[in-house]
Design a protein around this motif. Sequence first.
Motif, PDB file in Angstrom:
ATOM      1  N   ALA A  37       9.940  -7.547 -83.555  1.00  0.00           N
ATOM      2  CA  ALA A  37      11.285  -7.026 -83.835  1.00  0.00           C
ATOM      3  C   ALA A  37      11.237  -5.666 -84.530  1.00  0.00           C
ATOM      4  N   ASP A  38      10.085  -5.320 -85.102  1.00  0.00           N
ATOM      5  CA  ASP A  38       9.950  -4.066 -85.847  1.00  0.00           C
ATOM      6  C   ASP A  38       9.725  -2.847 -84.958  1.00  0.00           C
ATOM      7  N   GLY A  39       9.197  -3.056 -83.775  1.00  0.00           N
ATOM      8  CA  GLY A  39       8.817  -1.926 -82.929  1.00  0.00           C
ATOM      9  C   GLY A  39      10.004  -1.094 -82.474  1.00  0.00           C
ATOM     10  N   GLU A  40       9.725   0.161 -82.167  1.00  0.00           N
ATOM     11  CA  GLU A  40      10.800   1.024 -81.666  1.00  0.00           C
ATOM     12  C   GLU A  40      10.700   1.133 -80.162  1.00  0.00           C
ATOM     13  N   MET A  41      11.692   0.589 -79.502  1.00  0.00           N
ATOM     14  CA  MET A  41      11.752   0.654 -78.041  1.00  0.00           C
ATOM     15  C   MET A  41      13.193   0.348 -77.622  1.00  0.00           C
ATOM     16  N   ASP A  42      13.467   0.368 -76.344  1.00  0.00           N
ATOM     17  CA  ASP A  42      14.786   0.028 -75.835  1.00  0.00           C
ATOM     18  C   ASP A  42      15.191  -1.361 -76.346  1.00  0.00           C
ATOM     19  N   ALA A  43      16.324  -1.433 -77.059  1.00  0.00           N
ATOM     20  CA  ALA A  43      16.697  -2.672 -77.749  1.00  0.00           C
ATOM     21  C   ALA A  43      16.957  -3.822 -76.782  1.00  0.00           C
ATOM     22  N   ALA A  44      17.534  -3.539 -75.619  1.00  0.00           N
ATOM     23  CA  ALA A  44      17.863  -4.619 -74.681  1.00  0.00           C
ATOM     24  C   ALA A  44      16.575  -5.285 -74.168  1.00  0.00           C
ATOM     25  N   ARG A  45      15.547  -4.466 -73.851  1.00  0.00           N
ATOM     26  CA  ARG A  45      14.284  -5.066 -73.407  1.00  0.00           C
ATOM     27  C   ARG A  45      13.563  -5.761 -74.559  1.00  0.00           C
ATOM     28  N   GLN A  46      13.712  -5.212 -75.750  1.00  0.00           N
ATOM     29  CA  GLN A  46      13.097  -5.841 -76.918  1.00  0.00           C
ATOM     30  C   GLN A  46      13.666  -7.242 -77.138  1.00  0.00           C
ATOM     31  N   ILE A  47      14.973  -7.393 -76.945  1.00  0.00           N
ATOM     32  CA  ILE A  47      15.605  -8.711 -77.062  1.00  0.00           C
ATOM     33  C   ILE A  47      15.025  -9.670 -76.021  1.00  0.00           C
ATOM     34  N   GLY A  78       3.945  -7.897 -71.519  1.00  0.00           N
ATOM     35  CA  GLY A  78       3.288  -6.627 -71.199  1.00  0.00           C
ATOM     36  C   GLY A  78       4.070  -5.828 -70.181  1.00  0.00           C
ATOM     37  N   ALA A  79       4.616  -6.529 -69.187  1.00  0.00           N
ATOM     38  CA  ALA A  79       5.360  -5.850 -68.120  1.00  0.00           C
ATOM     39  C   ALA A  79       6.751  -5.404 -68.597  1.00  0.00           C
ATOM     40  N   TRP A  80       7.477  -6.282 -69.292  1.00  0.00           N
ATOM     41  CA  TRP A  80       8.809  -5.917 -69.822  1.00  0.00           C
ATOM     42  C   TRP A  80       8.703  -4.754 -70.795  1.00  0.00           C
ATOM     43  N   GLY A  81       7.558  -4.590 -71.420  1.00  0.00           N
ATOM     44  CA  GLY A  81       7.360  -3.455 -72.318  1.00  0.00           C
ATOM     45  C   GLY A  81       7.489  -2.128 -71.592  1.00  0.00           C
ATOM     46  N   GLY A  82       7.310  -2.135 -70.262  1.00  0.00           N
ATOM     47  CA  GLY A  82       7.343  -0.898 -69.483  1.00  0.00           C
ATOM     48  C   GLY A  82       8.677  -0.588 -68.841  1.00  0.00           C
ATOM     49  N   LYS A  83       9.344  -1.621 -68.354  1.00  0.00           N
ATOM     50  CA  LYS A  83      10.641  -1.383 -67.688  1.00  0.00           C
ATOM     51  C   LYS A  83      11.402  -2.700 -67.530  1.00  0.00           C
ATOM     52  N   VAL A  84      12.649  -2.577 -67.114  1.00  0.00           N
ATOM     53  CA  VAL A  84      13.429  -3.768 -66.760  1.00  0.00           C
ATOM     54  C   VAL A  84      12.862  -4.318 -65.456  1.00  0.00           C
ATOM     55  N   LEU A  85      12.416  -5.555 -65.461  1.00  0.00           N
ATOM     56  CA  LEU A  85      11.754  -6.114 -64.287  1.00  0.00           C
ATOM     57  C   LEU A  85      12.767  -6.568 -63.241  1.00  0.00           C
ATOM     58  N   ALA A  86      12.402  -6.376 -61.965  1.00  0.00           N
ATOM     59  CA  ALA A  86      13.187  -6.913 -60.859  1.00  0.00           C
ATOM     60  C   ALA A  86      12.812  -8.386 -60.668  1.00  0.00           C
ATOM     61  N   ALA A 101      18.106 -14.861 -80.481  1.00  0.00           N
ATOM     62  CA  ALA A 101      17.812 -13.873 -79.428  1.00  0.00           C
ATOM     63  C   ALA A 101      18.642 -14.120 -78.170  1.00  0.00           C
ATOM     64  N   ASP A 102      19.170 -15.323 -78.031  1.00  0.00           N
ATOM     65  CA  ASP A 102      19.924 -15.700 -76.830  1.00  0.00           C
ATOM     66  C   ASP A 102      21.364 -15.200 -76.823  1.00  0.00           C
ATOM     67  N   GLY A 103      21.915 -14.959 -77.978  1.00  0.00           N
ATOM     68  CA  GLY A 103      23.326 -14.613 -78.075  1.00  0.00           C
ATOM     69  C   GLY A 103      23.655 -13.275 -77.418  1.00  0.00           C
ATOM     70  N   GLU A 104      24.908 -13.130 -77.016  1.00  0.00           N
ATOM     71  CA  GLU A 104      25.334 -11.863 -76.429  1.00  0.00           C
ATOM     72  C   GLU A 104      26.086 -11.048 -77.458  1.00  0.00           C
ATOM     73  N   MET A 105      25.477  -9.935 -77.834  1.00  0.00           N
ATOM     74  CA  MET A 105      26.109  -9.020 -78.785  1.00  0.00           C
ATOM     75  C   MET A 105      25.396  -7.685 -78.657  1.00  0.00           C
ATOM     76  N   ASP A 106      25.849  -6.713 -79.438  1.00  0.00           N
ATOM     77  CA  ASP A 106      25.201  -5.410 -79.446  1.00  0.00           C
ATOM     78  C   ASP A 106      23.704  -5.577 -79.748  1.00  0.00           C
ATOM     79  N   ALA A 107      22.849  -5.091 -78.814  1.00  0.00           N
ATOM     80  CA  ALA A 107      21.413  -5.374 -78.906  1.00  0.00           C
ATOM     81  C   ALA A 107      20.775  -4.757 -80.153  1.00  0.00           C
ATOM     82  N   ALA A 108      21.232  -3.579 -80.547  1.00  0.00           N
ATOM     83  CA  ALA A 108      20.613  -2.923 -81.705  1.00  0.00           C
ATOM     84  C   ALA A 108      20.858  -3.736 -82.980  1.00  0.00           C
TER      85      ALA A 108
END
Lengths: 308, 308
Positions: A141-151, A205-213, B141-148
């Motif tokens: 949770a501490d890392g800096e990256m796109d928040a949506a993928r981090q979730i 590892g993969a989600w760390g790079g992009k939103v997966l299809a 982590a499952d909830g829907e809200m602002d990701a940040a």
Amino acid sequence: MTAAAQLAMITLATEPTFAEWMRQVQSDMETALGKFLPAENIAPAKLHQAMRYAVLDGGKRVRPLLVFAAGELFSTQIAVAQRAAAAVEMIHAYSLVHDDMPCMDDDAMRRGKPTVHVQYDEATALLVGDALQAQAFVVLADGEMDAARQIVMLRLLAQASGSLGMCGGQAIDLASVGLNLSLAELEQMHKLKTGALLRASVLLGAWGGKVLAQNEILALEAYGTAIGLAFQVVDDILDATADSATLGKTAGKDAADNKPTYVSILGLPESQALAEKLRNDAHQALAIFGDKARRLRELADLIVQRKA
Amino acid sequence: MTAAAQLAMITLATEPTFAEWMRQVQSDMETALGKFLPAENIAPAKLHQAMRYAVLDGGKRVRPLLVFAAGELFSTQIAVAQRAAAAVEMIHAYSLVHDDMPCMDDDAMRRGKPTVHVQYDEATALLVGDALQAQAFVVLADGEMDAARQIVMLRLLAQASGSLGMCGGQAIDLASVGLNLSLAELEQMHKLKTGALLRASVLLGAWGGKVLAQNEILALEAYGTAIGLAFQVVDDILDATADSATLGKTAGKDAADNKPTYVSILGLPESQALAEKLRNDAHQALAIFGDKARRLRELADLIVQRKA
């Protein structure tokens, strides 16, 4: 020689071999894990010492290797892969600490060292496991990256760790001692107990790079499932054939504990054939990724061919 | 009567009393917790039954009440507050399950029921705690809200649970048995052991509504610290003065275990005066929020005035 052939030679010459790549990841991870765990002199010092004892200087780091290998598919940033790998490895390490406790497997040796409750005490081992699980989520949770993928990554790690993942597999394992499990039941147990976290390693590892299809998720899950089962089949083979010094833990323990294994159900030759089939399944699953999946292929080979 | 006075009367008439509000949150949380835990009939069934046994039908739900009370400050959506509250309560419940185990406090009674390792067995209790911790992060982590903001909340929960929060406090507590702690050392232990999660409850409820400003964070931390310590001072007073039936757990256990408490260090009248001072501190900290902090004020009063 054509220009293309020359370029290929240069690429070959500069790309590390699998063994070199693996050593590099393992060495970088040791540094990263050391950094992501509270220092020994921070209070409560004994707890932090014991947490570091449980995690550092040991283990093959299979899960971090999977995170990094999957990260190569989509050029996951090293800092992101390191946090994901450290988080998964902390979950794995905590599960070993709790698993070794007297009320579970009661094991005195792990990775060639006394287990945490032997080296320290039971209460400390309990807290070490609890705190390592929390620390895994702190690190991710501490890392800096796109928040949506981090979730997504946090959710995957939590699901893989919980009662429908690793802990659930442990519970089935506990309940299965002395029972005659079918092959399907044994497989279901291992899909959760070790498989869930191995699959999660690949996906993180993969989600760390992009939103997966969706097709990428399915391919990586198929790969993760195959190597997860292969890992366990080989574990059972080694438990039945290798000695404690080679394994760094007590060999022959499953049979002594009357636990069902692939070897006890299928026999040794069938188990070896199954491991080979699973390796093949893993390779097949990676077909859509082409050359970029090279490290994942090599890891599947390693998991099946390992001697400890 | 002026129109404003009439409006005030109508508002008073329609706003639930504190007791009504509390019963409503407690009742809603029971439903939410039941929904956020895997059902009893999902495999592994015994683990899921034991997880539900550990969490449902018991407890004062102080942490969920704090989440909801803080949520009123910034109109946090109910669905968001429910997830945050359930996550915090699952962390709290897991810590009780592990705390009660023979290698820790070895307690047979909790919330008026047999503890998990007594009702089931030690291995199950270990796994219940582990799986509940993971489930807390699944739910949040499952909830829907602002990701940040969700990331901030996940980080706060993980930090409050780990070796620099609750688990760290447990470790200091373990190490302090039989020692003569100073008041400052005792306070530091409780700031982590129970305080970290109580503070996190307040912050999670508020972050669920909006991105907090620095002065709001500081005010809520000051409130959380004050009620966290007050909670513990009152716990120690009750442990020394109430009976087991009223408490729903073994009374007089701290003295029997030779554990340092506020009462053993300060004596009873000084401890009661300290609880009053902390309640006052908590009220002061809320001044910047005005009327919206009403439920937080009432909870501070409850924590100091409770009889069990």
